[in-house]
Structures are given as C-alpha cells and as structure tokens.
Design a protein around this motif. Structure first.
Motif, PDB file in Angstrom:
ATOM      1  N   ALA A  29       0.863  -1.120  -0.201  1.00 53.31           N
ATOM      2  CA  ALA A  29       0.036   0.147   0.441  1.00 53.31           C
ATOM      3  C   ALA A  29       1.144   1.530   0.246  1.00 53.31           C
ATOM      4  O   ALA A  29       1.750   1.595   0.542  1.00 53.31           O
ATOM      5  CB  ALA A  29      -0.861  -0.355   1.381  1.00 53.31           C
ATOM      6  N   ASP A  31      -4.540   3.540   2.155  1.00 54.63           N
ATOM      7  CA  ASP A  31      -4.602   2.312   1.306  1.00 54.63           C
ATOM      8  C   ASP A  31      -4.869   1.440   2.220  1.00 54.63           C
ATOM      9  O   ASP A  31      -5.566  -0.015   1.715  1.00 54.63           O
ATOM     10  CB  ASP A  31      -3.446   2.839   0.274  1.00 54.63           C
ATOM     11  CG  ASP A  31      -3.998   1.575  -0.983  1.00 54.63           C
ATOM     12  OD1 ASP A  31      -5.035   1.809  -1.969  1.00 54.63           O
ATOM     13  OD2 ASP A  31      -3.174   0.571  -1.647  1.00 54.63           O
ATOM     14  N   ASP A  66      -7.909   0.710   3.465  1.00 56.40           N
ATOM     15  CA  ASP A  66      -8.659  -0.077   2.791  1.00 56.40           C
ATOM     16  C   ASP A  66      -8.650  -1.540   2.697  1.00 56.40           C
ATOM     17  O   ASP A  66      -9.355  -2.376   2.178  1.00 56.40           O
ATOM     18  CB  ASP A  66      -8.566   1.182   1.498  1.00 56.40           C
ATOM     19  CG  ASP A  66     -10.045   0.712   0.540  1.00 56.40           C
ATOM     20  OD1 ASP A  66     -11.542   0.349   1.444  1.00 56.40           O
ATOM     21  OD2 ASP A  66     -10.272   0.305  -0.295  1.00 56.40           O
ATOM     22  N   ARG A  67      -6.957  -1.966   2.279  1.00 53.76           N
ATOM     23  CA  ARG A  67      -6.764  -3.385   1.942  1.00 53.76           C
ATOM     24  C   ARG A  67      -7.260  -4.121   3.034  1.00 53.76           C
ATOM     25  O   ARG A  67      -7.609  -5.270   2.735  1.00 53.76           O
ATOM     26  CB  ARG A  67      -5.007  -3.227   2.037  1.00 53.76           C
ATOM     27  CG  ARG A  67      -5.578  -2.143   0.547  1.00 53.76           C
ATOM     28  CD  ARG A  67      -3.796  -2.726  -0.055  1.00 53.76           C
ATOM     29  NE  ARG A  67      -3.164  -2.233  -0.854  1.00 53.76           N
ATOM     30  CZ  ARG A  67      -2.234  -2.789  -2.119  1.00 53.76           C
ATOM     31  NH1 ARG A  67      -1.813  -3.741  -2.187  1.00 53.76           N
ATOM     32  NH2 ARG A  67      -2.190  -2.441  -3.315  1.00 53.76           N
TER      33      ARG A  67
END
Length: 398
Positions: free
Chosen positions: A372, A377, A380-381
């Motif tokens: 990421a 991010d 979110d992953r």
C-alpha cells in the motif's frame, strides 16, 4: 435466503464433514434445517464425500455464479476433496496436503533468518547469560497474574473495540463473550455463533503474557476473527452469498482468516502498539515495557517459519517427536512444556497442516498490505480482507 442449488450442495457437503470429525465445521450460521437434515442422514462415507466435492467442482463453470464466487467455491471444493481422501486413508504427501487445503506452496524457512532473530533478541534482552535463559526469565516476568487475566482481557477488548468500530463499523448489538478453558492445543479460539456474537476461549494451561495478550485479543476479536465474521455476515451473507455462512477447517478460508487476524493488531494500532499497551496496563496497576515488547516482537517475526519447519520435519521428513521438540526449543527459545504443546498441535490429525495458515497467511497478506502506498490505502486493503470473499490466488494476482 434462497441459495443457489450448487451452493446448497456445497453447504450440505461441508456440514457432512463435521460428522467425520467433530470441529471440522468451525462456524455455521445458515439454515438450521439444512444442518438437521445432514445430521439425521445416514453416516457419510469419506470417499463418497471426496467424489461429491470433485463432481460439484466440475459443475462450477456452468453454474452461472459471479467470478469471485466461482473462484471461492473452486478452491474450497478442492480442499474438501483432499480432506475426503485423507479421511478415507489415502497417503497424501504433507506439502501436497497443505497446497490442496490452503492454495499455497510451502518450503523450509531460512535458518539465517532465525539466527538474525536471535541476534536481535540478544540486543534487546539484558544480561549476558545464554539467550534461552534470558528469554525464559523475561517471559516469567511478563506473565499475567492469573487473578488479573480477566480484567486485562476486558480492558484490551474494550480499547480495541473502540478503535475498530470507529474505522470498520460493526452492528450495534455485536458482542464477544470471553471464557477461560483448559486442555486445548491452542492459546485462544474464536467460536462464532452468528447474529454478531462470538465466544472467545482463552487457554488457561498456557501462561498468558502481557506482551502477547493485545495481539491475542486483536486476533480473536477486534479487528480479527469476530470482526471479519460480523462484517461478512452483514455484507456478503445479507447479499445472498450463502457459502459465507459456512466456515470450514483446512480450507483457504482459514489461511485468509489467520493471516488477517495475525496482522490485526499491527493494522488497527500500528507501530507504537507497545506504548499504547503500556498505558492500558499502567491503568490496571501493571508494569509493562512497551518499547522492549515491540522490539522483541519485530525480532521474533523472523522466527515465523520455525513451527512450519517443525511440521515439515515431523510429517514430510518423518523425524521423531524428540528431534522435532528439540528443534522447536532451539529456534523458538521456548521451554520443553511449550515445545510439547506445539508438538501436540502439529501432531493432531485435524490440525497438523493448520500451522501453515499462520505462516503463509501472514506472509501473503502482510506482503500485500505492505504494498500500500500510504496508511489510507493500507486501511482500505485491510477492509477488503474483512469484507470480500478473497482467496490466496486472488491476493497473488493483485
């Protein structure tokens, strides 16, 4: 919820395995009538279950399911076919067994990594005696007094729950019940009961340590197993993906779930979790060196493959229990009692391959999260791991 006919057959098949080995079904939150049907049917025959798994897998391409559901069911039916063959007595090599169960290839770890871990631990632990003795002394000092275990569990559960509910919203009535048990081959276990409720068992036979408890609660509850079950029940199951009502041992689900759960504390608190935990312990009147704990955790991360190597020694190279226990003691710097407990887990017919879910799950998912570009991010992953029916193959392609 009206399930797709092939999905209903998958559920029926998976539930039948629980009649071969109690505990094969880790969780089931679907139609109770289907479970009663399976329980009241004639006793299943392992080879017939293996053939049924293969037949359902052959039907998948023409079933009209979305690609991600097709991939999910494909790798899980392959795992069930292998389980059926194992229960029927087929001689399947350990490496092949792990690949078919969890959709990963395994190989021995690098002892140079283990030596580097010991070097880093040597820098962190005070004193100049043998490293194993200093580690034993450290662990004894880090042990949670049994009378304080429950209050510590409650404190970390509450703190982690707040963080999780802020970042990954959960249903209002979700809750976790904790209990202390004994005579188990694991340190903690999540029993997901459905309707956003988990029962988490903590093994009293193993000393619980201050450095490990935050990770244990994160793993089993927030944002680990309990959180994943809740969000998949509220999302995928509510959207009609009935296959997500069933959670089976020795399937790719397990590798994904254990990898996620072992990354849970790092993902919700991040670097600095040691100081964060130190403040919580201080409020409870317990002294804890968070910086040292975090440094030791980083060092011990290089020992990730030791238990999988032990499983390979035991089941692939057919070494005896004594040699495997000595291997565990040497590289894990653990006591003979802890080594025997690990060996008990590795020797269990049901759980012998399961150690790979922790090792390979952590490596696969940790590597993907580390790609990421920023914290947003990465978060979110992690949410995708909680919410989507991802498989190891899907992660490898990302």
């Amino acid at each position: 919820m009206d399930a797709h006919p092939l999905v209903t057959e998958y559920l029926r098949l998976g539930l039948a395995f629980d009649r071969l080995e109690d505990g094969f079904v880790d969780a089931y939150t679907g139609d109770p009538e289907l479970r009663r049907e399976v329980q009241n049917a004639p006793a299943p025959e392992p080879r017939a279950l293996a053939r049924r798994a293969a037949a359902l897998r052959a039907e998948l391409p023409d079933a009209g399911l979305a690609p991600e559901r097709t991939e999910f069911l494909d790798v899980h039916l392959r795992a069930l076919e292998t389980s059926g063959r194992k229960f029927a007595g087929d001689d399947i090599g350990f490496v092949d067994e792990v690949r078919d169960y969890f959709d990963v290839e395994i190989a021995p770890g690098d002892t140079d990594d283990y030596r580097e871990a010991h070097r880093l631990m040597d820098e962190v632990l005070p004193g100049d005696g043998p490293l194993a003795e200093r580690m034993l002394h450290h662990r004894r000092a880090d042990a949670i007094p049994p009378a304080r275990l429950q209050v510590c569990v409650d404190a970390f559960s509450s703190a982690l729950r707040e963080l999780v509910r802020d970042r990954y919203p959960l249903p209002d009535h979700e809750h976790v019940t904790y209990e202390v048990v004994g005579d188990k081959p694991w340190s903690g276990f999540n029993y997901y009961l459905g309707n956003y409720h988990s029962r988490v068992a903590i093994n009293s036979d193993l000393e619980q340590h201050m450095a490990h408890l935050p990770a244990l609660i994160a793993h089993e509850a927030y944002p680990g197993h309990h959180t994943e079950h809740c969000r998949k029940e509220a999302g995928l199951v509510a959207a009609g993906q009935a296959e997500q009502t069933l959670f089976l041992v020795n399937t790719p689900q397990c590798l994904m779930a254990e990898g996620l759960a072992d990354l849970a504390l790092r993902s919700i608190v991040g670097p600095g979790w040691g100081k964060w935990a130190q403040e919580i312990y201080a409020d409870l009147g317990l002294r804890f060196d968070g910086d040292r704990a975090e440094r030791l955790s980083v060092a011990s991360g290089k020992l990730l493959g030791v238990r999988q190597d032990a499983a390979l020694l035991l089941h692939d190279r057919r070494r005896d229990d004594t040699e495997v226990a000595e291997f565990l003691q040497r590289w894990s710097l653990t006591t003979p009692e802890r080594a025997r407990q690990s060996l008990r887990f590795l020797s269990s017919p049901l759980w012998r391959a399961y150690i790979s879910t922790y090792v390979e799950g952590y490596k696969l998912l940790g590597g993907w999260l580390d790609q990421a570009p920023d914290a947003e991010d990465r978060a979110d992953r992690f949410r995708r791991l909680l919410d989507e029916p991802l498989t190891p193959g899907a992660i490898r392609r990302m």
